[in-house]
Write a protein that holds these residues in place. Structure first.
Motif, short mmCIF file in Angstrom:
data_model
loop_
_atom_site.label_atom_id
_atom_site.label_comp_id
_atom_site.label_asym_id
_atom_site.label_seq_id
_atom_site.Cartn_x
_atom_site.Cartn_y
_atom_site.Cartn_z
N HIS A 183 1.05 -0.71 -0.14
CA HIS A 183 0.11 0.61 0.48
C HIS A 183 0.14 1.04 -0.09
O HIS A 183 2.08 1.56 0.10
CB HIS A 183 -0.55 -0.30 1.02
N ASN A 184 0.06 2.70 -0.30
CA ASN A 184 0.87 3.86 -0.38
C ASN A 184 0.53 4.51 1.41
O ASN A 184 -0.34 3.73 1.55
CB ASN A 184 0.43 4.60 -1.06
N ALA A 185 1.28 5.57 1.58
CA ALA A 185 1.63 5.84 2.74
C ALA A 185 0.19 6.88 2.10
O ALA A 185 0.14 7.89 1.22
CB ALA A 185 2.70 6.70 2.80
N GLU A 186 -0.43 7.17 3.55
CA GLU A 186 -1.58 8.60 2.98
C GLU A 186 -1.08 9.68 4.01
O GLU A 186 -0.56 10.11 4.96
CB GLU A 186 -2.84 7.59 3.66
N LEU A 194 6.51 4.31 -0.24
CA LEU A 194 6.49 3.50 0.38
C LEU A 194 6.07 2.02 0.16
O LEU A 194 6.36 0.67 0.05
CB LEU A 194 5.31 3.18 1.93
N PHE A 195 4.89 2.41 -1.17
CA PHE A 195 5.09 1.06 -1.72
C PHE A 195 5.49 0.39 -2.49
O PHE A 195 5.53 -1.04 -2.86
CB PHE A 195 3.48 1.65 -2.87
N SER A 196 6.35 0.67 -3.31
CA SER A 196 7.50 0.56 -4.28
C SER A 196 8.42 -1.04 -3.14
O SER A 196 9.01 -1.23 -3.36
CB SER A 196 8.12 1.30 -5.19
N GLN A 197 9.03 -0.36 -1.40
CA GLN A 197 9.95 -0.70 -0.98
C GLN A 197 9.10 -2.34 -0.64
O GLN A 197 9.32 -3.14 -0.66
CB GLN A 197 10.23 0.20 0.24
N LEU A 198 7.78 -1.90 0.01
CA LEU A 198 6.80 -3.16 0.34
C LEU A 198 7.11 -4.30 -0.95
O LEU A 198 7.31 -5.83 -0.51
CB LEU A 198 5.62 -2.49 0.85
N ALA A 199 7.30 -3.77 -2.36
CA ALA A 199 6.29 -4.87 -3.07
C ALA A 199 7.95 -5.69 -3.54
O ALA A 199 7.88 -7.02 -3.54
CB ALA A 199 6.00 -3.60 -4.10
N SER A 200 8.82 -4.82 -2.62
CA SER A 200 10.30 -5.37 -3.23
C SER A 200 10.28 -6.48 -2.38
O SER A 200 11.19 -7.66 -2.74
CB SER A 200 11.65 -4.04 -3.43
N PHE A 201 9.92 -5.98 -1.45
CA PHE A 201 10.14 -7.83 -0.47
C PHE A 201 9.06 -8.89 -0.29
O PHE A 201 9.03 -9.97 0.31
CB PHE A 201 9.78 -6.82 0.89
N TYR A 202 8.89 -8.81 -0.94
CA TYR A 202 7.58 -10.33 -1.87
C TYR A 202 7.22 -10.72 -3.53
O TYR A 202 7.42 -11.52 -3.00
CB TYR A 202 6.55 -9.61 -1.33
N VAL A 203 7.87 -9.77 -3.59
CA VAL A 203 8.13 -10.38 -5.38
C VAL A 203 9.50 -11.38 -5.74
O VAL A 203 10.29 -11.46 -4.89
CB VAL A 203 8.17 -8.89 -6.58
N LYS A 204 8.66 -12.39 -6.22
CA LYS A 204 9.28 -13.38 -6.92
C LYS A 204 9.67 -13.83 -7.92
O LYS A 204 10.97 -13.83 -8.62
CB LYS A 204 8.18 -14.95 -6.59
N THR A 205 9.03 -13.16 -8.69
CA THR A 205 9.26 -12.77 -10.81
C THR A 205 9.51 -11.64 -10.97
O THR A 205 8.33 -11.14 -10.75
CB THR A 205 8.89 -13.91 -11.35
#
Length: 340
Positions: A183-186, A194-205
């Motif tokens: 999610h984004n910071a509000e 924040l969205f991009s950083q969180l996504a980086s920790f879960y993407v596999k491909t």
């Protein structure tokens, strides 16, 4: 919504009337066709004719367009988070209301994402309006794929693989975002960091396609560009990064990814903010700069030993990090400002 869309496009809008029609045209004229799309527009309590334009568009395409009008201005982060809860598509694309996408963008990106089975597909963008790459050439472009297989490759990915931290130049699998609460910071600027950083920790491909599919229009009235000199609201980045650390703590990410978190925090919280201040502030905000130094030292006292900060460090990065060694003064600020 009477159909099952392939992709949901989320567009936050605030006083976007001068640019919105062009944005809408670039979406409805996609080669993929409107029947495959869900277009979610959030009007963030605009005071111009934005809402009128969106209502007319929704009435023309009631099965494809969803309008979410807000009674109070909440900011892009809130608008994007709200819209995602209404998304039905297999994939999600974020587009800003003053920007455009290539006429074949969705057809190209969906074909690539499906073929590569990636949760995140990054593509290029341009800042000057120019003819799009011919579709035949775009189809022949070769995507680079990165597989995240373990904690070590995760740390490399988080610190060096995605080319840009913006939310708008990537196609995401929707279930990936919702499953991991990306999610984004509000109510803050720099919300998509924040969205991009969180996504980086879960993407596999992850895949990167070297084709410009997005025109980022430098709108002088946008949140980022309308700011005047010495605009302290730009220190919102600091608050967003403290939220990032809180999320990492809550999600128990420090155990396996401490070095990546440390490197990401120092780059975004300290180096990016300091560079902005040096470029746009005429008067040194000494108290805020000292606050930044104190926070870095308190959160990451051994940052100098981080290999992800030292690897391929540019001269500019080295200069910015060197300022952590001594307290800021007006003299050192002016000297650094002249140096860059």
């Amino acid at each position: 919504m009477n159909h099952s869309p392939i992709v949901s496009i989320i567009v936050p809008c605030y006083n976007s009337a001068p640019y919105l029609s062009a944005c809408i045209d670039s979406l409805k004229n996609q080669s993929l066709g409107m029947d495959c799309l869900q277009l979610i527009f959030v009007d963030d309590a605009s005071s111009d004719h934005t809402l009128d334009i969106l209502r007319a568009f929704e009435s023309s395409y009631p099965d494809q367009v969803l309008l979410l009008p807000l009674s109070q201005n909440q900011g892009q982060g809130f608008a994007r988070n709200l819209a995602l809860t209404y998304a039905l598509g297999t994939y999600v694309l974020y587009v800003d209301a003053d920007d455009l996408i290539a006429p074949y963008a969705l057809e190209l990106l969906l074909n690539q994402a499906s073929r590569l089975c990636c949760e995140m597909l990054e593509f290029d963008f341009v800042r000057t309006l120019q003819p799009w790459v011919p579709f035949s050439d775009a189809c022949n472009a070769v995507a680079t794929v990165y597989q995240v297989k373990n904690a070590a490759s995760r740390q490399v990915f988080c610190t060096s693989v995605p080319r840009y931290g913006t939310i708008c130049n990537k196609l995401y699998r929707r279930e990936f975002l919702t499953e991991h609460d990306v999610h984004n910071a509000e109510h803050l600027a720099h919300e998509d960091t924040l969205f991009s950083q969180l996504a980086s920790f879960y993407v596999k491909t992850y895949a990167y396609l070297p084709v410009p599919c997005y025109f980022y229009r430098p709108n002088p009235n946008s949140t980022m560009l309308k700011s005047k000199k010495d605009d302290f609201r730009q220190f919102d980045r600091l608050k967003v990064q403290l939220q990032f650390l809180e999320e990492c703590q809550k999600r128990e990410l420090f155990k396996d990814h401490y070095l990546a978190i440390e490197a990401m925090f120092l780059r975004t919280y300290y180096m990016d903010t300091l560079l902005f201040v040096l470029e746009r502030f005429e008067t040194a905000p000494i108290a805020r700069l000292q606050e930044m130094q104190d926070t870095v030292r308190a959160c990451f006292p051994s940052w100098q030993d981080n290999p992800f900060l030292l690897h391929r460090q540019t001269a500019l990065e080295q200069l910015l990090l060197s300022t952590l060694e001594h307290p800021f003064t007006i003299e050192t600020f002016d000297s650094l400002k002249n140096a860059i």
